[in-house]
Enzyme design. Structure first.
Site, short mmCIF file in Angstrom:
data_model
loop_
_atom_site.label_atom_id
_atom_site.label_comp_id
_atom_site.label_asym_id
_atom_site.label_seq_id
_atom_site.Cartn_x
_atom_site.Cartn_y
_atom_site.Cartn_z
N SER A 133 -68.64 -10.85 1.73
CA SER A 133 -68.68 -10.47 3.15
C SER A 133 -69.32 -9.10 3.39
O SER A 133 -68.95 -8.39 4.33
CB SER A 133 -67.28 -10.55 3.77
OG SER A 133 -66.78 -11.88 3.67
N GLY A 135 -74.46 -12.75 0.68
CA GLY A 135 -74.73 -14.13 1.06
C GLY A 135 -75.18 -14.22 2.51
O GLY A 135 -76.35 -14.00 2.84
N GLY A 136 -74.23 -14.49 3.40
CA GLY A 136 -74.53 -14.74 4.81
C GLY A 136 -75.48 -13.75 5.45
O GLY A 136 -76.46 -14.14 6.10
N GLU A 151 -67.25 -10.13 -7.42
CA GLU A 151 -67.10 -10.86 -6.16
C GLU A 151 -65.72 -11.52 -6.13
O GLU A 151 -65.54 -12.61 -6.69
CB GLU A 151 -68.17 -11.93 -6.05
CG GLU A 151 -69.58 -11.39 -6.02
CD GLU A 151 -70.53 -12.37 -5.36
OE1 GLU A 151 -71.13 -12.01 -4.34
OE2 GLU A 151 -70.65 -13.50 -5.85
N ASN A 206 -78.45 -13.65 -1.68
CA ASN A 206 -78.23 -14.97 -2.27
C ASN A 206 -78.25 -15.98 -1.13
O ASN A 206 -77.30 -16.06 -0.35
CB ASN A 206 -76.87 -14.96 -3.00
CG ASN A 206 -76.46 -16.34 -3.50
OD1 ASN A 206 -77.27 -17.28 -3.48
ND2 ASN A 206 -75.22 -16.47 -3.93
N TRP A 207 -79.35 -16.73 -1.05
CA TRP A 207 -79.50 -17.65 0.09
C TRP A 207 -78.71 -18.94 -0.09
O TRP A 207 -78.65 -19.78 0.80
CB TRP A 207 -80.99 -17.98 0.30
CG TRP A 207 -81.82 -16.79 0.70
CD1 TRP A 207 -81.39 -15.50 0.90
CD2 TRP A 207 -83.24 -16.77 0.94
NE1 TRP A 207 -82.44 -14.69 1.25
CE2 TRP A 207 -83.59 -15.44 1.28
CE3 TRP A 207 -84.25 -17.73 0.91
CZ2 TRP A 207 -84.91 -15.07 1.58
CZ3 TRP A 207 -85.55 -17.37 1.20
CH2 TRP A 207 -85.87 -16.04 1.54
N LYS A 208 -78.15 -19.14 -1.26
CA LYS A 208 -77.34 -20.34 -1.56
C LYS A 208 -78.13 -21.62 -1.23
O LYS A 208 -79.34 -21.64 -1.40
CB LYS A 208 -75.99 -20.25 -0.84
CG LYS A 208 -75.28 -18.92 -1.15
CD LYS A 208 -73.84 -18.90 -0.75
CE LYS A 208 -73.24 -17.55 -1.13
NZ LYS A 208 -71.81 -17.48 -0.90
N HIS A 238 -71.84 -17.44 -10.56
CA HIS A 238 -71.37 -17.25 -9.18
C HIS A 238 -70.08 -18.04 -8.98
O HIS A 238 -69.91 -19.11 -9.57
CB HIS A 238 -72.45 -17.69 -8.19
CG HIS A 238 -72.09 -17.35 -6.78
ND1 HIS A 238 -71.26 -18.14 -6.02
CD2 HIS A 238 -72.40 -16.28 -6.01
CE1 HIS A 238 -71.09 -17.57 -4.84
NE2 HIS A 238 -71.77 -16.45 -4.81
N GLU A 298 -69.13 -19.99 -6.79
CA GLU A 298 -69.30 -21.39 -6.41
C GLU A 298 -69.68 -22.25 -7.62
O GLU A 298 -69.32 -23.43 -7.70
CB GLU A 298 -70.33 -21.49 -5.28
CG GLU A 298 -69.73 -20.98 -3.97
CD GLU A 298 -70.66 -20.18 -3.09
OE1 GLU A 298 -71.89 -20.31 -3.21
OE2 GLU A 298 -70.15 -19.36 -2.28
N GLY A 311 -67.78 -15.19 1.90
CA GLY A 311 -67.99 -16.04 3.07
C GLY A 311 -66.79 -16.10 4.01
O GLY A 311 -66.74 -16.95 4.89
P1 PGA Z 1 -71.09 -13.62 1.47
O1 PGA Z 1 -71.46 -14.25 0.03
O2 PGA Z 1 -71.85 -12.33 1.59
O3 PGA Z 1 -71.53 -14.66 2.45
O4 PGA Z 1 -69.63 -13.40 1.47
C1 PGA Z 1 -71.57 -13.41 -1.09
C2 PGA Z 1 -71.94 -14.23 -2.31
O5 PGA Z 1 -71.45 -15.36 -2.45
O6 PGA Z 1 -72.71 -13.76 -3.16
#
Ligand code: PGA
Length: 252
Positions: free
Chosen positions: A210, A231-232, A169, A12-14, A97, A99, A175
């Site tokens: 994470s 994500g990251g 999640e 997930n590149w956000k 998600h 966010e 993150g």
């Molecule tokens: P993260 O994000 O791996 O940076 O913790 C995961 C996500 O939000 O899907």
């Protein structure tokens, strides 16, 4: 380990990359070797979807969006329709998600409505659920997960079950560098599996929060984890490749 040994690694590149950097990362990812049994998926931001989908066409990488609308095309300003996503070569959407839920206020009902509408258009959905730290500390994790899943339970017909994937999640793990403990995510995955057993007894449930090369192997070895929503670490091709290799070692 899950009965089904298929393993997902979903990046997930956000809102991190513009089209130029998305294109160069997509070219590197499209060149990776994807082992049998691994589903390697990426979700770039909307403005890069078309270019990234074109780059990944004909490869084993599936491209999807970070959100989408469950309605049929029409007067829905700012939304992204399933037919448009299909037309540009996308194959899935991430819905709910944390966010979207916690930063942009998407409600339990709205997230579920999106997912149900998208599934009804024969499209894959990664439906995200998870509790905040405060909810966990006050012992409400199970209630929160059950509440987030409740609308799906009664609305997804069995013929759409293959298109539904859940990502657990915990909001406090996203993150932050803090990975949930194995007993925490396996308990959450059990609640999810139990809640949606009427739809699919082999429901793929991914862990997100994470995920990184140094923790993914043990996450994947937990008995009810089918992969990771990342994500990251998905923004770095070497890390993403390592995650895919770790998944490949356990898939068949
Ligand atoms: P993260 O994000 O791996 O940076 O913790 C995961 C996500 O939000 O899907």
């Amino acid at each position: 380990m899950r009965a089904s040994q298929m393993r997902w690694v979903v990046g997930n590149w956000k809102m991190n990359l513009g089209p130029q950097r998305s294109i160069s990362l997509a070219k590197e990812i499209a060149a990776l070797k994807i082992p049998d049994g691994v589903q390697a998926w990426i979700a770039p931001s909307t403005e890069s979807l078309m270019s990234v989908a074109a780059i990944c066409k004909g490869t084993k990488i599936l491209v999807g969006s970070q959100n989408a609308c469950g309605e049929k095309p029409g007067a829905f300003t700012g939304e992204l329709s399933v037919p448009a996503l299909k037309e540009i070569g996308c194959g899935f959407a991430i819905i709910g998600h944390s966010e979207r839920r916690h930063v942009f206020g998407e409600s339990v009902e709205l997230c579920a409505k999106r997912a149900i509408g998208i599934l009804s258009q024969d499209f894959k959905v990664i439906f995200c659920v998870g509790e905040t730290l405060e909810e966990r500390r006050s012992g409400r994790t199970e209630d929160v997960l059950r509440e987030q899943l409740r609308p799906l339970r009664d609305a997804v017909p069995p013929e759409q079950r293959e298109n539904l994937i859940i990502a657990y999640e915990p909001v406090w793990a996203i993150g932050t560098g803090i990975v949930a403990k194995e007993e925490e995510y396996t308990a959450a995955h059990n609640i999810i599996a139990d809640r949606l057993a009427n739809i699919n007894i082999n429901l793929p449930i991914l862990y997100g929060g994470s995920v990184a090369p140094n923790n993914f192997d043990s996450i994947l070895r937990a008995h009810n984890v089918s992969g990771g929503l990342v994500g990251g670490a998905s923004l770095d091709v070497e890390k993403f490749e390592t995650l895919i290799k770790l998944a490949g070692a356990l898939a068949n």
